[in-house]
Scaffold this motif. Structure first.
Motif, PDB file in Angstrom:
ATOM      1  N   PRO A   1      46.141  62.134  22.872  1.00 47.61           N
ATOM      2  CA  PRO A   1      45.002  63.057  22.891  1.00 47.61           C
ATOM      3  C   PRO A   1      44.745  63.516  24.319  1.00 47.61           C
ATOM      4  O   PRO A   1      45.178  62.869  25.281  1.00 47.61           O
ATOM      5  CB  PRO A   1      43.840  62.208  22.362  1.00 47.61           C
ATOM      6  N   PRO A   2      44.015  64.606  24.468  1.00 49.76           N
ATOM      7  CA  PRO A   2      43.721  65.074  25.824  1.00 49.76           C
ATOM      8  C   PRO A   2      42.877  64.047  26.581  1.00 49.76           C
ATOM      9  O   PRO A   2      42.063  63.343  25.994  1.00 49.76           O
ATOM     10  CB  PRO A   2      42.939  66.365  25.598  1.00 49.76           C
ATOM     11  N   LEU A   3      43.110  63.968  27.869  1.00 50.86           N
ATOM     12  CA  LEU A   3      42.365  63.028  28.696  1.00 50.86           C
ATOM     13  C   LEU A   3      41.092  63.708  29.186  1.00 50.86           C
ATOM     14  O   LEU A   3      40.994  64.181  30.303  1.00 50.86           O
ATOM     15  CB  LEU A   3      43.223  62.552  29.873  1.00 50.86           C
ATOM     16  N   ASP A   4      40.105  63.774  28.295  1.00 47.57           N
ATOM     17  CA  ASP A   4      38.827  64.408  28.625  1.00 47.57           C
ATOM     18  C   ASP A   4      37.776  63.324  28.868  1.00 47.57           C
ATOM     19  O   ASP A   4      38.063  62.134  28.820  1.00 47.57           O
ATOM     20  CB  ASP A   4      38.404  65.374  27.517  1.00 47.57           C
ATOM     21  N   TRP A   5      36.553  63.748  29.121  1.00 48.15           N
ATOM     22  CA  TRP A   5      35.486  62.792  29.439  1.00 48.15           C
ATOM     23  C   TRP A   5      35.234  61.818  28.295  1.00 48.15           C
ATOM     24  O   TRP A   5      34.969  60.637  28.524  1.00 48.15           O
ATOM     25  CB  TRP A   5      34.201  63.523  29.835  1.00 48.15           C
ATOM     26  N   ALA A   6      35.319  62.293  27.047  1.00 49.59           N
ATOM     27  CA  ALA A   6      35.050  61.422  25.898  1.00 49.59           C
ATOM     28  C   ALA A   6      36.125  60.340  25.772  1.00 49.59           C
ATOM     29  O   ALA A   6      35.809  59.189  25.438  1.00 49.59           O
ATOM     30  CB  ALA A   6      34.970  62.249  24.619  1.00 49.59           C
ATOM     31  N   THR A   7      37.347  60.690  26.051  1.00 51.15           N
ATOM     32  CA  THR A   7      38.433  59.708  26.009  1.00 51.15           C
ATOM     33  C   THR A   7      38.254  58.682  27.121  1.00 51.15           C
ATOM     34  O   THR A   7      38.465  57.480  26.897  1.00 51.15           O
ATOM     35  CB  THR A   7      39.791  60.411  26.124  1.00 51.15           C
ATOM     36  N   LEU A   8      37.850  59.124  28.292  1.00 57.55           N
ATOM     37  CA  LEU A   8      37.617  58.190  29.403  1.00 57.55           C
ATOM     38  C   LEU A   8      36.451  57.250  29.092  1.00 57.55           C
ATOM     39  O   LEU A   8      36.540  56.040  29.337  1.00 57.55           O
ATOM     40  CB  LEU A   8      37.354  58.964  30.691  1.00 57.55           C
ATOM     41  N   VAL A   9      35.367  57.788  28.524  1.00 51.56           N
ATOM     42  CA  VAL A   9      34.207  56.969  28.150  1.00 51.56           C
ATOM     43  C   VAL A   9      34.616  55.942  27.091  1.00 51.56           C
ATOM     44  O   VAL A   9      34.262  54.767  27.180  1.00 51.56           O
ATOM     45  CB  VAL A   9      33.050  57.872  27.659  1.00 51.56           C
ATOM     46  N   GLY A  10      35.352  56.375  26.081  1.00 51.66           N
ATOM     47  CA  GLY A  10      35.811  55.463  25.035  1.00 51.66           C
ATOM     48  C   GLY A  10      36.751  54.399  25.572  1.00 51.66           C
ATOM     49  O   GLY A  10      36.704  53.238  25.149  1.00 51.66           O
ATOM     50  N   SER A  11      37.594  54.776  26.518  1.00 53.87           N
ATOM     51  CA  SER A  11      38.511  53.808  27.127  1.00 53.87           C
ATOM     52  C   SER A  11      37.742  52.745  27.904  1.00 53.87           C
ATOM     53  O   SER A  11      38.077  51.554  27.831  1.00 53.87           O
ATOM     54  CB  SER A  11      39.498  54.527  28.053  1.00 53.87           C
ATOM     55  N   LEU A  12      36.711  53.159  28.618  1.00 51.66           N
ATOM     56  CA  LEU A  12      35.877  52.197  29.327  1.00 51.66           C
ATOM     57  C   LEU A  12      35.188  51.255  28.334  1.00 51.66           C
ATOM     58  O   LEU A  12      35.104  50.043  28.561  1.00 51.66           O
ATOM     59  CB  LEU A  12      34.839  52.911  30.189  1.00 51.66           C
TER      60      LEU A  12
END
Length: 90
Positions: free
Chosen positions: A7-18
């Motif tokens: 998936p694209p590495l957007d803010w939501a993906t970064l937040v979910g990864s954290l």
């Protein structure tokens, strides 16, 4: 089978990864400590589940979102039990 793409590495993906890192870290903390602090354990789980839920509201996956709501509920329950136990100590 189709091609797998990330998936694209957007803010939501970064937040979910954290959030994922926090939840897994809480489990590692529980495993590593003989007497884990419930505020640390449940706090990490709560914050991680909230972050994952935010991510899942953007990149919708209903079963995973339901799981995170349950995870949030259990973490709040654990924090409430910890508060009550602390108040009950003389």
């Amino acid at each position: 089978m189709g091609d797998f793409t990330l998936p694209p590495l957007d803010w939501a993906t970064l937040v979910g990864s954290l959030g994922t890192i926090l939840i897994v870290s809480a489990y590692a903390y529980l495993t590593a400590k003989d007497d884990p602090n419930p505020f640390v354990l449940h706090g990490m789980n709560l914050f991680g589940a909230i972050l994952l839920s935010i991510s899942l509201l953007v990149h919708t996956n209903l079963p995973s979102l339901i799981l995170e709501v349950i995870w949030i509920s259990v973490a709040i329950w654990g924090l409430a039990k910890a508060v009550l136990a602390r108040r009950a100590k003389p």
